[in-house]
Design an enzyme around this catalytic site. Structure first.
Site, PDB file in Angstrom:
ATOM      1  N   ASP A 492       0.853  -1.186   0.000  1.00 27.45           N
ATOM      2  CA  ASP A 492       0.000   0.000   0.000  1.00 27.45           C
ATOM      3  C   ASP A 492       0.892   1.240   0.000  1.00 27.45           C
ATOM      4  O   ASP A 492       1.896   1.308   0.736  1.00 27.45           O
ATOM      5  CB  ASP A 492      -0.908   0.010   1.234  1.00 27.45           C
ATOM      6  CG  ASP A 492      -1.911   1.139   1.175  1.00 27.45           C
ATOM      7  OD1 ASP A 492      -2.908   0.981   0.466  1.00 27.45           O
ATOM      8  OD2 ASP A 492      -1.686   2.178   1.841  1.00 27.45           O
ATOM      9  N   GLU A 536      -4.884   2.424  -4.198  1.00 25.63           N
ATOM     10  CA  GLU A 536      -3.424   2.449  -4.123  1.00 25.63           C
ATOM     11  C   GLU A 536      -2.880   1.166  -3.516  1.00 25.63           C
ATOM     12  O   GLU A 536      -1.717   1.124  -3.103  1.00 25.63           O
ATOM     13  CB  GLU A 536      -2.955   3.656  -3.310  1.00 25.63           C
ATOM     14  CG  GLU A 536      -3.278   3.615  -1.823  1.00 25.63           C
ATOM     15  CD  GLU A 536      -4.682   4.131  -1.507  1.00 25.63           C
ATOM     16  OE1 GLU A 536      -4.949   4.406  -0.347  1.00 25.63           O
ATOM     17  OE2 GLU A 536      -5.494   4.253  -2.451  1.00 25.63           O
TER      18      GLU A 536
END
Length: 661
Positions: A492, A536
């Site tokens: 992430d 993301e």
């Protein structure tokens, strides 16, 4: 001059008007006329004798045709019409289709009522007692049954036909959508902050949302199949939902102001929903099995079906009466028929002897030339188009021989034309086959491109979430079969929302593409699967990779992302990435979701410990990890710069986020 007839491409010569060819000496017509005239004279005498007896039989048969047989047929027709009307009524109720109501009306209009009118017309010539005893009660029952079926059809279209579903639509269904929307809104607000303190952990809110959905599904199963099992299941899920709501109310001090504004409304709506659900369950408890019956089912059991049985019984008795009368008349006709049969047998035997004598003589002169022509025709049918036909004679057989010759010539010509047409058709079929094969290959290429587009994320070029889920299940099964290690990396981007807000969405998309490029450069084996998990967040599946290998690949990805030196307005000044690694040896007791859950918890620990780091969880045994809120597992920890390693013992179970210090 003789006329000519065109038939099927064959020109046959026909005799001119006034020709006496068929009556010339030796003609087939003359031969047959002489033999048949003698037989006809004897036959006329026998027919006159039989006509007297047939006159009496006709009178009796007319009686059967006019009275007894139509009555029996009318009863059968009415029985079939009643059965069709009941079937159409039941089908219309079950399928809610107006077509079956039309079928029901047609059964009454075209079968039942016309059959009853036929019985009424015939009743005028029956015995008076039979007509009064059978037809008047039958008319009353038919009128009552038609009215009952009409009421059943009307009740099936009413919203109150099924009491349980009517209560659900009135008390419960309007509240479901608002409660779901409010629950989703509170879960969405759980990521926000209030007065510098983190908002309430959304786990309790998620549990409330999940149990509410399970209660709705249990209610749907109860409405479809109301019994004690679905009743108990529904009560259990309702109690669990109310318990979770009570837990949220006790901890509302930890919520954001926006959540506390929504909570009273959600509590009130859930209370109304629970009251409606209890009212529905109470109605089912009071009514018992009657609550599961619709109005149409009760009317069918209590009125329509008993009336239908009563009418069928009356029709059966009426049919038995008419069949008995029919049998009496049939016996009389049978006796006369036997007498006529004996007489006809004697006459037929005499005519047969005379016919045999005359036929043998006439057949000898007719059959022999025809047999010769038949042999030639069989040879022609077998494909021997050059077989010689017998010589022509002066009678009809000669004309037939001439027609066969013309037909043989026509067949030869048609055979040559057919061979040429077959050759042309085969060439066209070959060309068409080649064209279809080319189109099939084009379609296969288009399908392959479409399959590729459905599996790849458009922004990054990585696999999408759907392909990731499928590959994770496949690799789990493969490693289970091969007893190999399976590692999963969850990654992430740190502070990506702040990056997106600061530099804009185009820069955010470029950052996501750069991160995807880092994943593809490091995890470059043919069996490795790099996917965009969402937003993301990324995921990498590493088959046949132990914990050390997974740790190394994750660290290489982190360093590669750091080397990008993408500027970011945070403490690190550059964009960084946090990663979580989980490694398991799959077993039949586990499932891929446990590996995904461990990797996600490892990522959570990386975020919690300051980001820009790798956390690895290695389950030494193949047992699936289970998550709960109690205690921490026995663990061995190690720290290496910006990496954290958690190794679970074989007997350990990961409960909650791994407690790495």
């Amino acid at each position: 001059m003789a006329s000519r007839l065109q038939t099927g491409g064959v020109v046959l010569p026909q005799p001119a008007r006034g020709s006496t060819t068929r009556w010339r000496v030796g003609g087939i017509g003359r031969k047959l006329l002489l033999s048949h005239a003698t037989i006809a004279a004897l036959g006329i005498a026998a027919v006159l004798l039989l006509m007297v007896a047939l006159g009496w039989m006709r009178a009796r048969v007319v009686e059967l045709a006019d009275t007894q047989t139509p009555a029996a047929l009318a009863t059968v027709r009415m029985s079939l019409g009643l059965q069709r009307s009941m079937n159409a009524l039941r089908s219309g109720i079950l399928l809610d289709d107006s077509h079956y109501r039309v079928e029901w009306a047609r059964a009454w209009e075209t079968e039942i009522m016309p059959a009853f009118e036929t019985l009424q017309q015939l009743g005028s010539i029956w015995e008076k007692d039979a007509a009064t005893e059978r037809l008047e009660p039958l008319a009353r029952d038919l009128w009552t049954l038609q009215r009952a079926q009409w009421w059943i059809a009307e009740a099936a279209q009413s919203s109150e036909n099924e009491p349980l579903r009517a209560l659900h639509a009135r008390l419960i269904e309007p509240l479901v959508a608002p409660i779901l929307e409010a629950s989703v809104a509170m879960i969405g607000l759980a990521d926000k902050h209030a007065h510098g303190q983190p908002a309430r952990d959304p786990a309790e809110l998620n549990s409330l949302y999940a149990h509410f959905l399970q209660t709705c599904l249990a209610l749907s199963r109860f409405l479809d199949t109301p019994d004690r099992v679905t009743y108990s299941e529904l009560e259990r899920y309702q109690a669990a939902t109310e318990d979770h709501l009570a837990g949220i109310l006790r901890q509302q001090a930890l919520m954001t102001p926006e959540q506390r504004e929504i909570l009273p409304w959600l509590r009130r709506e859930l209370g109304a929903w629970s009251d409606g659900l209890r009212a529905l369950l109470s109605f089912y408890t009071r009514q018992g099995s009657a609550a599961t019956l619709s109005v149409t089912e009760q009317l069918l059991r209590e009125q329509a079906i008993p009336l239908n049985h009563a009418i069928n019984a009356r029709l059966s008795r009426l049919s038995d009466d008419r069949i008995a009368a029919l049998n009496r008349t049939t016996l009389e006709v049978s006796w006369i028929t036997r007498a006529l049969f004996i007489l006809a047998a004697v006459l037929a035997l005499g005519l047969a002897l005379l016919t045999l004598v005359f036929s043998v003589r006439a057949a000898g002169r007719i059959v022999r030339p025809i047999a010769r022509l038949a042999r030639a025709a069989r040879a022609l049918a077998a494909g021997n188009l050059v077989e010689d036909l017998p010589a022509e004679s002066c009678d009809e057989v000669g004309q037939l021989t001439q027609a066969f010759k013309l037909m043989r010539n026509e067949l030869l010509e048609n055979y040559r034309s057919l061979a040429s047409a077959n050759e042309t058709l085969e060439q066209q079929v070959a060309e068409r086959t080649a064209e279809l094969e080319a189109r099939r290959m084009e379609l296969e290429r288009a399908n392959a491109q479409l399959q590729q587009l459905s599996q790849v994320d458009e922004l990054t070029g990585l696999y999408n979430r759907r392909h990731f889920d499928a590959r994770l299940r496949d690799e789990w099964a493969r490693m289970l079969r091969d007893h190999g290690s399976l590692s999963l990396i969850m990654a992430d981007l740190d502070h990506f929302k702040h990056y997106n807000d600061s530099y804009g969405h185009q820069a955010g998309d470029a950052c996501i593409r750069a991160a995807a490029h880092c994943l593809k450069e490091v995890a470059n084996r043919s069996s490795d699967v790099c996917a965009r998990y969402g937003g993301e967040e990324f995921a990498v599946i590493l088959p046949e990779t132990d914990a050390a290998g997974g740790q190394a690949i994750a660290e290489a990805i982190r360093r590669r992302m750091l080397a990008q030196q993408l500027p970011h307005a945070v403490e690190s000044r550059v964009m960084t990435m946090s990663l979580g690694v989980a490694t398991m040896i799959p077993t039949r007791d586990g499932d891929p979701s446990s590996l995904l859950r461990l990797a996600d918890q490892a990522l959570y620990r990386s975020k919690e410990q300051g980001r820009n780091r790798v956390t690895t969880v290695d389950v030494l045994s193949g047992a699936a990890a289970a998550l709960s809120d109690q205690g921490a597992p026995p663990a061995i920890e190690a720290s290496e710069g910006e990496r954290s390693i958690l190794v679970l013992a074989p007997e350990a179970t990961l409960t909650g986020p791994p407690a790495i210090t």
